[in-house]
Write a protein that holds these residues in place. Structure first.
Motif, PDB file in Angstrom:
ATOM      1  N   TRP A 232      29.927  24.402  47.859  1.00 40.87           N
ATOM      2  CA  TRP A 232      31.162  23.517  48.687  1.00 40.87           C
ATOM      3  C   TRP A 232      31.512  22.129  48.158  1.00 40.87           C
ATOM      4  O   TRP A 232      32.108  21.572  48.702  1.00 40.87           O
ATOM      5  CB  TRP A 232      30.621  23.410  50.090  1.00 40.87           C
ATOM      6  N   LYS A 233      30.684  21.771  46.995  1.00 39.76           N
ATOM      7  CA  LYS A 233      30.586  20.411  46.492  1.00 39.76           C
ATOM      8  C   LYS A 233      31.363  20.264  45.341  1.00 39.76           C
ATOM      9  O   LYS A 233      31.182  21.544  44.402  1.00 39.76           O
ATOM     10  CB  LYS A 233      29.411  19.722  46.463  1.00 39.76           C
ATOM     11  N   ARG A 234      31.833  19.479  44.877  1.00 40.00           N
ATOM     12  CA  ARG A 234      32.527  19.107  43.664  1.00 40.00           C
ATOM     13  C   ARG A 234      31.588  18.544  42.813  1.00 40.00           C
ATOM     14  O   ARG A 234      31.025  17.461  42.965  1.00 40.00           O
ATOM     15  CB  ARG A 234      33.948  18.156  43.686  1.00 40.00           C
ATOM     16  N   LEU A 235      31.423  19.199  41.638  1.00 40.47           N
ATOM     17  CA  LEU A 235      30.332  18.923  40.669  1.00 40.47           C
ATOM     18  C   LEU A 235      30.760  17.330  39.777  1.00 40.47           C
ATOM     19  O   LEU A 235      29.777  16.675  39.802  1.00 40.47           O
ATOM     20  CB  LEU A 235      30.077  19.914  39.461  1.00 40.47           C
ATOM     21  N   ASP A 236      31.763  17.439  39.760  1.00 41.69           N
ATOM     22  CA  ASP A 236      32.249  16.255  39.151  1.00 41.69           C
ATOM     23  C   ASP A 236      32.060  14.974  39.833  1.00 41.69           C
ATOM     24  O   ASP A 236      31.597  13.930  39.599  1.00 41.69           O
ATOM     25  CB  ASP A 236      33.785  16.088  38.666  1.00 41.69           C
ATOM     26  N   GLN A 237      32.301  15.041  41.291  1.00 42.77           N
ATOM     27  CA  GLN A 237      31.868  13.863  42.100  1.00 42.77           C
ATOM     28  C   GLN A 237      30.603  13.661  42.070  1.00 42.77           C
ATOM     29  O   GLN A 237      30.206  12.354  42.285  1.00 42.77           O
ATOM     30  CB  GLN A 237      32.468  14.302  43.535  1.00 42.77           C
ATOM     31  N   ILE A 238      29.717  14.700  42.058  1.00 41.60           N
ATOM     32  CA  ILE A 238      28.320  14.507  42.395  1.00 41.60           C
ATOM     33  C   ILE A 238      27.894  13.551  40.920  1.00 41.60           C
ATOM     34  O   ILE A 238      26.791  12.828  40.943  1.00 41.60           O
ATOM     35  CB  ILE A 238      27.498  15.853  42.390  1.00 41.60           C
ATOM     36  N   GLU A 239      28.368  14.408  39.578  1.00 37.23           N
ATOM     37  CA  GLU A 239      28.048  13.602  38.412  1.00 37.23           C
ATOM     38  C   GLU A 239      28.416  12.127  38.382  1.00 37.23           C
ATOM     39  O   GLU A 239      27.717  11.478  37.915  1.00 37.23           O
ATOM     40  CB  GLU A 239      28.579  14.526  37.381  1.00 37.23           C
ATOM     41  N   ASN A 240      29.675  12.097  38.660  1.00 39.42           N
ATOM     42  CA  ASN A 240      30.306  10.617  38.747  1.00 39.42           C
ATOM     43  C   ASN A 240      29.268   9.642  39.451  1.00 39.42           C
ATOM     44  O   ASN A 240      29.025   8.351  39.060  1.00 39.42           O
ATOM     45  CB  ASN A 240      31.943  10.535  39.150  1.00 39.42           C
ATOM     46  N   ALA A 241      29.038  10.124  40.937  1.00 36.98           N
ATOM     47  CA  ALA A 241      28.134   9.376  41.676  1.00 36.98           C
ATOM     48  C   ALA A 241      26.696   9.146  40.930  1.00 36.98           C
ATOM     49  O   ALA A 241      26.223   8.031  41.286  1.00 36.98           O
ATOM     50  CB  ALA A 241      27.933  10.002  42.911  1.00 36.98           C
ATOM     51  N   GLY A 242      26.195  10.230  40.448  1.00 32.07           N
ATOM     52  CA  GLY A 242      24.911  10.003  39.872  1.00 32.07           C
ATOM     53  C   GLY A 242      24.856   9.098  38.892  1.00 32.07           C
ATOM     54  O   GLY A 242      24.198   8.065  38.657  1.00 32.07           O
ATOM     55  N   TYR A 243      25.811   9.142  37.854  1.00 30.90           N
ATOM     56  CA  TYR A 243      25.798   8.039  36.829  1.00 30.90           C
ATOM     57  C   TYR A 243      26.085   6.603  37.283  1.00 30.90           C
ATOM     58  O   TYR A 243      25.942   5.681  36.480  1.00 30.90           O
ATOM     59  CB  TYR A 243      26.919   8.486  35.777  1.00 30.90           C
ATOM     60  N   ALA A 244      26.865   6.555  38.282  1.00 29.64           N
ATOM     61  CA  ALA A 244      27.423   5.281  38.928  1.00 29.64           C
ATOM     62  C   ALA A 244      25.999   4.781  39.336  1.00 29.64           C
ATOM     63  O   ALA A 244      25.829   3.628  39.224  1.00 29.64           O
ATOM     64  CB  ALA A 244      28.208   5.356  39.885  1.00 29.64           C
ATOM     65  N   ALA A 245      25.240   5.449  39.989  1.00 25.54           N
ATOM     66  CA  ALA A 245      23.754   5.093  40.696  1.00 25.54           C
ATOM     67  C   ALA A 245      23.044   4.585  39.501  1.00 25.54           C
ATOM     68  O   ALA A 245      22.214   3.477  39.311  1.00 25.54           O
ATOM     69  CB  ALA A 245      23.313   6.139  41.410  1.00 25.54           C
TER      70      ALA A 245
END
Length: 198
Positions: free
Chosen positions: A133-146
């Motif tokens: 149910w989640k967008r992988l691109d959003q999760i990856e972008n958030a992880g790299y921003a962190a």
């Protein structure tokens, strides 16, 4: 260099990881895989988005029960819901998988990155990347921003749906008798879920 084990790409030298866990069902197959591949996870339960408080406590208890059954370190970073609401202020009416979710992921993964560094682990990952149910691109972008925001933190971007882990998750859900939530977590996703199902 990255070593590949089945469909999971493991960064070279990784033996410990702080695993941000959204819930026990999503983390179960991932934790099992990590332990089977000599990677020691520390479960980090930081989900201030979950609403209401009673729902948060149920999910937290299930995550803790799972970790304790395996003898894994488990960390609760408390609810802090008002702080989370401030973080997503102005994005309340965004649809699921929209800008609110992207911001929510970034808030939670930045906290995970900070915790990983404080514990001397460095590497962090998230079970959010196991959900269809989640967008992988959003999760990856958030992880790299962190990772960029927290000195010394390293994000392990992994699609945890691969390698049969989605199917194994469903098996473990039944084996453990986990509580399985029917919406993402926040009041806005709950509202949208009720609208879809009415």
């Amino acid at each position: 260099m990255v070593r590949q084990k089945s469909a999971i790409d493991v960064p070279d030298g990784l033996t410990r990881v702080l695993l941000h866990a959204c819930c026990a069902p999503c983390s179960s197959a991932i934790v099992e895989w990590l332990l089977a591949n000599d990677i020691r996870p520390t479960i980090y339960y930081y989900n201030p988005n979950i609403f209401p408080r009673e729902e948060y406590e149920i999910r937290k208890a299930e995550s803790k029960r799972h970790a304790e059954s395996l003898g894994i370190e488990w960390i609760d970073d408390d609810w802090r819901h008002e702080e989370w609401l401030q973080g997503v202020c102005g994005l309340e009416d965004e649809p699921e998988r929209g800008l609110r979710c992207a911001r929510c992921f970034e808030l939670r993964l930045t906290a995970a990155a900070q915790q990983a560094v404080e514990l001397g682990i460095g590497w962090f990952s998230t079970t959010l990347a196991s959900s269809r149910w989640k967008r992988l691109d959003q999760i990856e972008n958030a992880g790299y921003a962190a990772e960029a925001a927290v000195t010394g933190a390293r994000f392990w971007a992994q699609n945890w749906r691969k390698g049969g882990l989605q199917e194994r998750r469903n098996q473990l859900l039944k084996e453990y008798g986990f509580y399985n939530q029917l919406y993402c977590g926040c009041e806005f996703s709950l509202r949208q879920s009720k609208t879809r199902n009415s």
